[in-house]
Scaffold this motif. Structure first.
Motif, mmCIF file in Angstrom:
data_model
loop_
_atom_site.group_PDB
_atom_site.id
_atom_site.type_symbol
_atom_site.label_atom_id
_atom_site.label_comp_id
_atom_site.label_asym_id
_atom_site.label_seq_id
_atom_site.Cartn_x
_atom_site.Cartn_y
_atom_site.Cartn_z
ATOM 1 N N GLN A 92 0.823 -1.213 0.000
ATOM 2 C CA GLN A 92 0.000 0.000 0.000
ATOM 3 C C GLN A 92 0.856 1.262 0.000
ATOM 4 O OE1 GLN A 92 -2.300 -1.107 3.492
ATOM 5 N NE2 GLN A 92 -4.148 -1.386 2.246
ATOM 6 N N ALA A 93 2.087 1.129 0.493
ATOM 7 C CA ALA A 93 3.003 2.274 0.492
ATOM 8 C C ALA A 93 3.707 2.434 -0.850
ATOM 9 C CB ALA A 93 4.031 2.109 1.610
ATOM 10 N N GLY A 94 3.370 1.560 -1.816
ATOM 11 C CA GLY A 94 3.932 1.684 -3.154
ATOM 12 C C GLY A 94 5.064 0.733 -3.470
ATOM 13 N N GLN A 95 5.327 -0.235 -2.601
ATOM 14 C CA GLN A 95 6.450 -1.136 -2.825
ATOM 15 C C GLN A 95 6.019 -2.399 -3.574
ATOM 16 O OE1 GLN A 95 8.770 -2.017 0.644
ATOM 17 N NE2 GLN A 95 9.042 0.138 1.206
ATOM 18 N N TRP A 96 7.010 -3.030 -4.174
ATOM 19 C CA TRP A 96 6.817 -4.308 -4.862
ATOM 20 C C TRP A 96 7.283 -5.411 -3.918
ATOM 21 C CZ3 TRP A 96 10.046 -6.140 -9.720
ATOM 22 C CH2 TRP A 96 9.536 -7.365 -10.167
ATOM 23 N N VAL A 97 6.335 -6.234 -3.492
ATOM 24 C CA VAL A 97 6.630 -7.325 -2.563
ATOM 25 C C VAL A 97 6.541 -8.650 -3.311
ATOM 26 C CG1 VAL A 97 5.890 -8.551 -0.479
ATOM 27 C CG2 VAL A 97 5.817 -6.039 -0.553
ATOM 28 N N LEU A 98 7.598 -9.434 -3.243
ATOM 29 C CA LEU A 98 7.678 -10.736 -3.911
ATOM 30 C C LEU A 98 7.551 -11.836 -2.869
ATOM 31 C CD1 LEU A 98 8.353 -12.186 -6.669
ATOM 32 C CD2 LEU A 98 10.741 -12.211 -5.861
ATOM 33 N N VAL A 99 6.715 -12.839 -3.149
ATOM 34 C CA VAL A 99 6.537 -13.976 -2.240
ATOM 35 C C VAL A 99 7.019 -15.241 -2.938
ATOM 36 C CG1 VAL A 99 4.878 -15.364 -0.927
ATOM 37 C CG2 VAL A 99 4.547 -12.889 -1.126
ATOM 38 N N VAL A 100 7.948 -15.960 -2.293
ATOM 39 C CA VAL A 100 8.446 -17.221 -2.844
ATOM 40 C C VAL A 100 8.440 -18.284 -1.749
ATOM 41 C CG1 VAL A 100 9.915 -16.111 -4.571
ATOM 42 C CG2 VAL A 100 10.861 -16.653 -2.325
ATOM 43 N N SER A 101 8.276 -19.537 -2.161
ATOM 44 C CA SER A 101 8.408 -20.659 -1.233
ATOM 45 C C SER A 101 9.707 -21.389 -1.561
ATOM 46 C CB SER A 101 7.204 -21.596 -1.344
ATOM 47 O OG SER A 101 7.101 -22.125 -2.650
#
Length: 280
Positions: free
Chosen positions: A75-84
């Motif tokens: 929401q603050a404008g960042q790109w968050v990547l999720v990996v397992s």
């Protein structure tokens, strides 16, 4: 600036299966939420990429608490990547709680597709692939496992399961007892790795093979129940007719169980109950 949450599939064994999009995302994301940060660093090293964003450990034990913090960063404008550790996040791996929070908050979610142990094992199984279901890991306790298998007894679709190697033999035995030893199945292990192997046979045959011990990460694929298979009521009626004609109940049940794939113990109990009701 609009932030986004990205789910990225990672290699299930062979690091060469990593996509260029995954490499770019690892280097460009503001934050990477990883199931195991050490395995993330090792994968990045083998891919010759540098993870420049913040690295978060997000696993089964803390995902619920971390989810909202990750969404706040989006929401603050960042790109968050999720990996397992391997394969697609959320599929028997962490990630669901994060996606759930993202959907509730109305933030953008996208996916970088890639390797899948489920689809790889399914394709290798030699079983029907037009309709299938993924059941993940079965319960560990015997009673709960057998109840779960009983609930799937009439499932017509091909079924895919994950299992730990030290529980493989017991699980295959339970499947054979519940669904019939002749049910077709396959066991894939170490997919895309050096010692990859897929064995295709009946559940009974696979259970005997696994009894000596099997190593590696395991995927079990099992054929669904044949839509043309006789119902339990029809089998009981046929068994009773054969008993009336002079055949021993145990012999009739053993033959019908083998040809129909219905567990012998279950059919025998049903025949005894029907004989008791008829005698009453």
């Amino acid at each position: 600036m609009t932030g986004r949450l990205t789910l990225a599939a990672t290699p299930i064994g062979n690091v060469g299966d990593a996509s260029q999009r995954l490499k770019d995302a690892l280097q460009g994301a503001d934050a990477v939420a990883a199931e195991d940060t050490r395995r993330l660093r090792d994968m990045a090293r083998r891919l010759d990429v540098t993870v420049t964003g913040d690295v978060w450990a997000v696993h089964d034990h803390n995902e619920r608490d971390k989810a909202n913090e990750l969404i706040e960063r989006v929401q603050a404008g960042q790109w968050v990547l999720v990996v397992s550790d391997a394969g697609m996040p959320t599929v028997s791996d962490p990630g669901f709680r994060v996606v759930e929070a993202a959907v509730a908050a109305g933030v953008t979610v996208d996916v970088l597709p890639g390797p899948s142990a489920v689809l790889t094992a399914l394709a290798l199984s030699g079983l029907p692939t037009d309709r299938f279901c993924f059941e993940g890991f079965l319960p560990r306790k015997d009673g709960e496992k057998r109840r779960a298998l009983t609930a799937l007894q009439s499932e017509p679709r091909t079924m895919v399961f994950f299992e730990a190697p030290h529980r493989l033999a017991a699980t295959l035995e339970a499947m054979a007892e519940t669904w019939g030893g002749e049910r077709r199945a396959s066991v894939s292990r170490e997919l895309t790795k050096t010692h990859e192997e897929t064995r295709r046979a009946s559940l009974a045959e696979l259970a005997r093979w696994a009894a000596d011990g099997v190593r590696g990460e395991i995927v079990i694929t099992v054929a669904g129940r044949d839509a043309g298979a006789p119902s339990m009521e029809a089998l009981v009626a046929e068994a009773l007719a054969r008993v009336d004609a002079g055949e021993r109940a145990k012999d009739a049940v053993a033959d019908l169980a083998q040809t129909s794939g219905v567990p012998r113990r279950e059919l025998y109990s049903a025949v005894l109950a029907a004989r008791s009701d008829r005698g009453a």
